[in-house]
Design a protein around this motif. Sequence first.
Motif, PDB file in Angstrom:
ATOM      1  N   HIS A 143       1.450   9.400  11.003  1.00  9.09           N
ATOM      2  CA  HIS A 143       2.375   8.765  11.309  1.00  9.09           C
ATOM      3  C   HIS A 143       2.919   7.983   9.841  1.00  9.09           C
ATOM      4  CE1 HIS A 143       5.352   6.124  13.520  1.00  9.09           C
ATOM      5  NE2 HIS A 143       5.301   7.127  14.274  1.00  9.09           N
ATOM      6  N   PRO A 144       4.362   8.031   9.900  1.00 13.43           N
ATOM      7  CA  PRO A 144       4.638   7.084   8.897  1.00 13.43           C
ATOM      8  C   PRO A 144       4.255   5.592   8.708  1.00 13.43           C
ATOM      9  CG  PRO A 144       6.465   8.335   9.651  1.00 13.43           C
ATOM     10  CD  PRO A 144       5.206   8.678  10.422  1.00 13.43           C
ATOM     11  N   LEU A 145       3.950   5.180   9.946  1.00 14.09           N
ATOM     12  CA  LEU A 145       3.526   3.663  10.149  1.00 14.09           C
ATOM     13  C   LEU A 145       2.117   3.486   9.565  1.00 14.09           C
ATOM     14  CD1 LEU A 145       4.905   2.470  13.345  1.00 14.09           C
ATOM     15  CD2 LEU A 145       5.800   1.736  11.153  1.00 14.09           C
ATOM     16  N   THR A 146       1.254   4.531   9.570  1.00 19.61           N
ATOM     17  CA  THR A 146      -0.112   4.016   9.120  1.00 19.61           C
ATOM     18  C   THR A 146      -0.325   3.970   7.544  1.00 19.61           C
ATOM     19  OG1 THR A 146      -0.803   5.802  11.080  1.00 19.61           O
ATOM     20  CG2 THR A 146      -2.391   5.202   9.139  1.00 19.61           C
ATOM     21  N   LEU A 147      -0.892   2.981   7.162  1.00 19.37           N
ATOM     22  CA  LEU A 147      -0.892   2.445   5.856  1.00 19.37           C
ATOM     23  C   LEU A 147      -2.125   2.423   5.400  1.00 19.37           C
ATOM     24  CD1 LEU A 147       1.486   1.555   3.855  1.00 19.37           C
ATOM     25  CD2 LEU A 147       0.464  -0.966   4.379  1.00 19.37           C
ATOM     26  N   MET A 148      -2.378   2.853   3.875  1.00 18.23           N
ATOM     27  CA  MET A 148      -3.560   2.645   3.156  1.00 18.23           C
ATOM     28  C   MET A 148      -3.220   1.449   2.518  1.00 18.23           C
ATOM     29  SD  MET A 148      -5.923   4.492   4.285  1.00 18.23           S
ATOM     30  CE  MET A 148      -7.254   3.916   3.208  1.00 18.23           C
ATOM     31  N   SER A 149      -3.819   0.209   2.749  1.00 12.62           N
ATOM     32  CA  SER A 149      -3.347  -1.143   2.205  1.00 12.62           C
ATOM     33  C   SER A 149      -4.189  -1.479   0.614  1.00 12.62           C
ATOM     34  CB  SER A 149      -3.424  -2.258   2.901  1.00 12.62           C
ATOM     35  OG  SER A 149      -3.038  -3.230   2.246  1.00 12.62           O
ATOM     36  N   VAL A 150      -3.840  -1.897  -0.250  1.00 14.22           N
ATOM     37  CA  VAL A 150      -4.362  -2.309  -1.603  1.00 14.22           C
ATOM     38  C   VAL A 150      -4.107  -3.671  -1.830  1.00 14.22           C
ATOM     39  CG1 VAL A 150      -4.842   0.175  -2.551  1.00 14.22           C
ATOM     40  CG2 VAL A 150      -2.719  -1.174  -3.072  1.00 14.22           C
ATOM     41  N   GLY A 151      -3.131  -4.297  -0.956  1.00 13.73           N
ATOM     42  CA  GLY A 151      -2.788  -5.530  -1.343  1.00 13.73           C
ATOM     43  C   GLY A 151      -2.184  -6.536  -0.172  1.00 13.73           C
ATOM     44  N   LEU A 152      -2.049  -7.669  -0.305  1.00 11.39           N
ATOM     45  CA  LEU A 152      -1.109  -8.559   0.569  1.00 11.39           C
ATOM     46  C   LEU A 152      -0.553  -9.714  -0.205  1.00 11.39           C
ATOM     47  CD1 LEU A 152      -3.027 -11.156   1.264  1.00 11.39           C
ATOM     48  CD2 LEU A 152      -4.180  -9.423   2.813  1.00 11.39           C
ATOM     49  N   GLY A 171       0.749  -1.224   0.140  1.00 12.55           N
ATOM     50  CA  GLY A 171      -0.005  -0.087   0.041  1.00 12.55           C
ATOM     51  C   GLY A 171       0.884   1.348   0.039  1.00 12.55           C
ATOM     52  N   PHE A 172       0.343   2.242   0.324  1.00 15.23           N
ATOM     53  CA  PHE A 172       1.043   3.673   0.580  1.00 15.23           C
ATOM     54  C   PHE A 172       0.571   4.133   2.006  1.00 15.23           C
ATOM     55  CE2 PHE A 172      -3.088   4.109  -1.706  1.00 15.23           C
ATOM     56  CZ  PHE A 172      -3.773   5.179  -1.083  1.00 15.23           C
ATOM     57  N   PRO A 173       1.685   5.214   2.192  1.00 18.62           N
ATOM     58  CA  PRO A 173       1.290   5.932   3.675  1.00 18.62           C
ATOM     59  C   PRO A 173      -0.060   6.718   3.484  1.00 18.62           C
ATOM     60  CG  PRO A 173       3.667   5.987   3.194  1.00 18.62           C
ATOM     61  CD  PRO A 173       2.977   5.551   1.877  1.00 18.62           C
ATOM     62  N   LEU A 174      -0.939   6.795   4.719  1.00 15.03           N
ATOM     63  CA  LEU A 174      -2.024   7.516   4.672  1.00 15.03           C
ATOM     64  C   LEU A 174      -1.528   9.110   4.506  1.00 15.03           C
ATOM     65  CD1 LEU A 174      -5.152   8.255   5.045  1.00 15.03           C
ATOM     66  CD2 LEU A 174      -4.709   7.850   7.239  1.00 15.03           C
ATOM     67  N   GLN A 175      -0.512   9.167   5.093  1.00  9.77           N
ATOM     68  CA  GLN A 175       0.141  10.533   5.386  1.00  9.77           C
ATOM     69  C   GLN A 175       0.265  11.352   4.050  1.00  9.77           C
ATOM     70  OE1 GLN A 175       4.583  10.664   5.805  1.00  9.77           O
ATOM     71  NE2 GLN A 175       4.281  12.112   7.479  1.00  9.77           N
ATOM     72  N   LYS A 176       0.554  10.457   2.673  1.00 11.29           N
ATOM     73  CA  LYS A 176       0.796  10.999   1.613  1.00 11.29           C
ATOM     74  C   LYS A 176      -0.757  11.351   0.779  1.00 11.29           C
ATOM     75  CE  LYS A 176       4.921   8.544   0.261  1.00 11.29           C
ATOM     76  NZ  LYS A 176       5.649   7.676  -0.737  1.00 11.29           N
ATOM     77  N   LEU A 177      -1.647  10.518   1.140  1.00 11.54           N
ATOM     78  CA  LEU A 177      -2.849  10.986   0.626  1.00 11.54           C
ATOM     79  C   LEU A 177      -3.595  12.058   1.195  1.00 11.54           C
ATOM     80  CD1 LEU A 177      -5.470  10.243  -0.974  1.00 11.54           C
ATOM     81  CD2 LEU A 177      -6.068   8.696   0.828  1.00 11.54           C
ATOM     82  N   LEU A 178      -3.232  12.306   2.447  1.00  8.26           N
ATOM     83  CA  LEU A 178      -3.876  13.572   3.457  1.00  8.26           C
ATOM     84  C   LEU A 178      -2.864  14.748   2.769  1.00  8.26           C
ATOM     85  CD1 LEU A 178      -3.983  12.050   6.849  1.00  8.26           C
ATOM     86  CD2 LEU A 178      -5.829  12.374   5.411  1.00  8.26           C
ATOM     87  N   GLN A 179      -1.819  14.733   2.677  1.00  9.51           N
ATOM     88  CA  GLN A 179      -0.841  15.790   2.441  1.00  9.51           C
ATOM     89  C   GLN A 179      -1.361  16.235   0.826  1.00  9.51           C
ATOM     90  OE1 GLN A 179       2.910  14.222   2.254  1.00  9.51           O
ATOM     91  NE2 GLN A 179       3.590  14.819   4.375  1.00  9.51           N
ATOM     92  N   LYS A 180      -1.870  15.336  -0.021  1.00  5.93           N
ATOM     93  CA  LYS A 180      -2.477  15.797  -1.193  1.00  5.93           C
ATOM     94  C   LYS A 180      -3.641  16.492  -1.030  1.00  5.93           C
ATOM     95  CE  LYS A 180      -3.153  13.869  -5.679  1.00  5.93           C
ATOM     96  NZ  LYS A 180      -3.191  12.695  -6.840  1.00  5.93           N
ATOM     97  N   ALA A 181      -4.414  16.263  -0.122  1.00  6.03           N
ATOM     98  CA  ALA A 181      -5.782  17.109   0.134  1.00  6.03           C
ATOM     99  C   ALA A 181      -5.481  18.353   1.054  1.00  6.03           C
ATOM    100  CB  ALA A 181      -6.593  16.129   0.781  1.00  6.03           C
ATOM    101  N   ARG A 182      -4.251  18.473   1.508  1.00  5.12           N
ATOM    102  CA  ARG A 182      -3.941  19.721   2.163  1.00  5.12           C
ATOM    103  C   ARG A 182      -4.712  19.998   3.294  1.00  5.12           C
ATOM    104  NH1 ARG A 182      -3.892  20.777  -2.939  1.00  5.12           N
ATOM    105  NH2 ARG A 182      -5.542  22.743  -2.740  1.00  5.12           N
TER     106      ARG A 182
END
Length: 334
Positions: A216-225, A159-170
């Motif tokens: 936090h960098p550990l918080t993840l939005m997962s799209v796979g395993l 997946g990708f860090p939730l942080q990145k998604l939130l940053q994109k929404a500002r």
Amino acid sequence: MLIRTPKLSELKENQVTAQSVYSNRRNILKSLGYLGAGALLTGNKANAFNLFGTADKTPFKTRDLSFSQLTSEIDKQILTPEQKVISHNNFYEFGTGKSDPVEASQNFKVDPWTLKIDGLVEGPITLGYEDLYKAFDLEERIYRLRCVEAWSMVVPWIGFPLQKLLQKARPLSSAKYVAFETLYDPKQMPGQKSRFSGGGIDYPYVEGLRLDEASHPLTLMSVGLYGKTLPPQNGAPIRLVVPWKYGFKSIKSVVSIRLTDKMPPTTWNRLAPSEYGFYANVNPQVDHPRWSQGSERLITTGNLFNRNRVATKMFNGYEEVAPLYKDMDLTRYI
């Protein structure tokens, strides 16, 4: 490619995965061709694909964010077998039994899908199904999943860090919390048809984090395993993974992420506030009213009667999140 991050866990992936299995994993996938996790159980390949790409190039990165200060017992453990991860689930939208989700979810449609990020943000975002895999660089994270029921797994999420998604929404400066919501679709999710069949829950399922926890960098939005898209019973097409909290915080099949200035309601706290708090941090010193949280059954091979018990660690072993709660009484704010 291995990305190192200062002050985060230094446990290597080959310390939790049998070396022979890990080294040959991609070759095995290539030789067998791809079967989605759901297809392994039902023969249905409709909603799954291989995230590994070709054998020579992977479209995601492996990041060394696995564990912190683990006991030698856990150091010796391996990844939970994929078959266990995809067949032992809590997802009451598809039934309350551990095997109900895999049995009832295989016709679940994930494409098209819409994930909205709005609320107290400068730029609201709407992601479609393809965006979930293309909008952000994907990483493989090996995390422990600790259920409030005192069992645990070791899962290689993608997946990708939730942080990145939130940053994109500002987020606006007034935003303090992040509220999440699961899809509400009783036609596809039989557990949502009534409170009786869905474990007494008032659907849709909702969850929440403080903004600093979500960032936090550990918080993840997962799209796979396990190198594949999420199967429906594990929260396809996208779910939250917060490894230092009990598993019910890691909401599945997310359709809405809303930033707010007020603490949002959460499903299990709303259902049983004396048993489930908003924070739900893994804490071996605070027992559930009906059982101890001092140890857990680590699911590996075998059946329910295998005694793979290990001591539970504070924050599930992820001590790097402790500064988030520096001045909080974690026996009160459960």
